[in-house]
Structures are given as C-alpha cells and as structure tokens.
Design a protein around this motif. Structure first.
Motif, mmCIF file in Angstrom:
data_model
loop_
_atom_site.group_PDB
_atom_site.id
_atom_site.type_symbol
_atom_site.label_atom_id
_atom_site.label_comp_id
_atom_site.label_asym_id
_atom_site.label_seq_id
_atom_site.Cartn_x
_atom_site.Cartn_y
_atom_site.Cartn_z
ATOM 1 N N ALA A 173 17.310 18.956 -2.358
ATOM 2 C CA ALA A 173 17.005 17.719 -2.228
ATOM 3 C C ALA A 173 16.201 16.985 -3.034
ATOM 4 O O ALA A 173 15.062 17.504 -3.514
ATOM 5 C CB ALA A 173 16.337 17.304 -0.518
ATOM 6 N N GLY A 195 25.659 18.839 3.375
ATOM 7 C CA GLY A 195 24.689 18.072 2.827
ATOM 8 C C GLY A 195 24.921 16.449 2.686
ATOM 9 O O GLY A 195 26.088 16.000 3.134
ATOM 10 N N SER A 224 19.816 15.404 0.527
ATOM 11 C CA SER A 224 19.209 16.438 1.192
ATOM 12 C C SER A 224 19.808 17.605 0.444
ATOM 13 O O SER A 224 20.477 17.376 -0.774
ATOM 14 C CB SER A 224 19.706 16.631 2.656
ATOM 15 O OG SER A 224 21.229 16.684 2.766
ATOM 16 N N ASP A 225 19.560 18.931 0.722
ATOM 17 C CA ASP A 225 20.265 19.936 -0.013
ATOM 18 C C ASP A 225 21.697 19.627 0.034
ATOM 19 O O ASP A 225 22.270 19.419 1.350
ATOM 20 C CB ASP A 225 19.674 21.221 0.805
ATOM 21 C CG ASP A 225 18.359 21.709 0.723
ATOM 22 O OD1 ASP A 225 17.540 21.209 -0.056
ATOM 23 O OD2 ASP A 225 18.065 22.755 1.021
#
Length: 237
Positions: A173, A195, A224-225
């Motif tokens: 992220a 993600g 986000s990731d």
C-alpha cells in the motif's frame, strides 16, 4: 488518452460445474460485440477448475497462448511431447503456429486451480509450434514492475511472436510508479489480480481492469497491497 474501465462483475460468466469461468472478451457461449478483443489481445479468461478435471485434448493454431496460474497446479500435455506441471509463480507460453493439440487438467485431486489464460494474435503465421515455461522467481521483485513476457528470446521472461510485453507487480500500500509504453502505438490492458490500484484517476478493485490507448506513460498507485498484470500490446491485429 482513451480509457475503458471493465469492472469484475461485468465480465462474461459461465458455470459448467467443473469449470467456473470469467471472460474479459467474447468466448465460448459469451458474446459481447463491444468486447471481442483489445488490439491483438483476444482472450483473457479467469478460470477456476475443480480438482482432477480439465480440458480434454483440443487443437489450436496461429495463436500465442499464455497461462499464468494464480493458485493450484496445472497439468499440461501436448502434441510436441511436453508433459509438465505449471504452478503459481510460473508462466507458460505456447506458440500454436501451424497447429498443435494439448490438454489441460487440474493436477490436484483436492484443491481448486485458478489461472489466467491469455491469447494474443501473432505477428507471424504458421510458425513452428513452440513451448516455454519459466519460474517467475528469477524476475520477481517486490514493489517493482517486473517483466514476464516480451518479443525477445534473450530478454527477461518468456517470449512470443508479437510486439507485446507483460509486466507484473506485487506492491505494498502506498507504492507508486510510472509505467511507460513499450512501443509507440501500443495500448495496455491492466488487470488488478488482488487489492486496490489507482490509475488514470480511476480506482480499480480486485479483478477490475482498465484498457488504455493513445498514451505514453501512466501513474500507478497502490491504495492497498496489490498484485497487478499489465499487458502492453499492439492495437492493430
């Protein structure tokens, strides 16, 4: 710059019991005249295959076929004499050329197999069929785009008969980068595997995609990731 957002839920869907498929482009019983291809990108199927089931032996010709397992294990056999397993963390390519036969099965009797299968129109017809498989561990880098496919047999990743480049990234992220077109006139089809990613002022979630043409570079930001696949392809097929 021209963009088209393809939300995950808008893809074509099919449930055959043993196979649950999501089609980004018209395929099998799914037909959408507005989604037949993106340049030379003809197929992007997101398949979930039940244990010990799969596709019986069938033919292909004059198509570049790329398979990227996301989870599970694929068992492959073909008329070129290859028998192999392809797992998450690997990529396989077949140049069907003047003609091949192959079968694809889930190589596990207990776990589902999830994979992307991608077809590209080639820039040369009736070539000798060929097969290539590599581990992505040789090219994978965290928080960097890494190349998994190109037109060059001495470059990173697998190679195909087309002026196309595939890149992937596993990003934390907040990660940001600039993606630059690999060849003038090419477009990109970007798929968020996992993600959230922001690109072209658009928020993309899991399995959302964006098709972009007439561009030279793009800013990407992981909200986000995220795990992403970028397909940089000629727009004329």
């Amino acid at each position: 710059m021209q963009t088209q957002v393809i939300r995950a839920e808008s893809r074509g869907k099919a449930d055959y019991g043993w196979l649950k498929a999501n089609y980004s482009f018209s395929f099998a019983n799914y037909y959408n005249p507005e989604r037949t291809h993106f340049g030379v990108l003809r197929v992007l199927n997101d398949d979930v295959i039940a244990p010990s089931t799969g596709f019986d032996t069938h033919p292909h010709d004059n198509m570049e076929i790329i398979t990227i397992p996301l989870s599970g294990r694929l068992m492959h056999k073909d008329s070129m004499g290859h028998t192999s397993f392809i797992e998450n963390g690997e990529v396989q390519v077949m140049s069907a050329g003047k003609g091949i036969f192959h079968s694809e099965y889930n190589g596990s009797d207990s776990d589902e197999l999830n994979l992307f299968q991608v077809w590209l129109f080639p820039n040369k017809k009736n070539v000798e069929p060929r097969y290539q498989q590599i581990s992505l561990s040789t090219v994978e880098k965290r928080n960097e785009l890494y190349q998994v496919l190109s037109p060059n047999d001495n470059d990173e990743g697998v190679w195909i008969h087309q002026d196309a480049w595939f890149s992937m990234a596993k990003a934390d992220a907040g990660w940001e980068t600039i993606y630059k077109s690999k060849k003038a006139g090419n477009g990109i089809y970007l798929m968020v595997i996992e993600g959230e990613l922001e690109v072209a002022d658009t928020l993309l979630n899991k399995r959302d995609a964006i098709a972009i043409s007439d561009f030279s570079e793009l800013k990407l930001k992981a909200i986000s990731d995220a795990y992403i696949l970028i397909m940089d392809v000629p727009m004329n097929n």
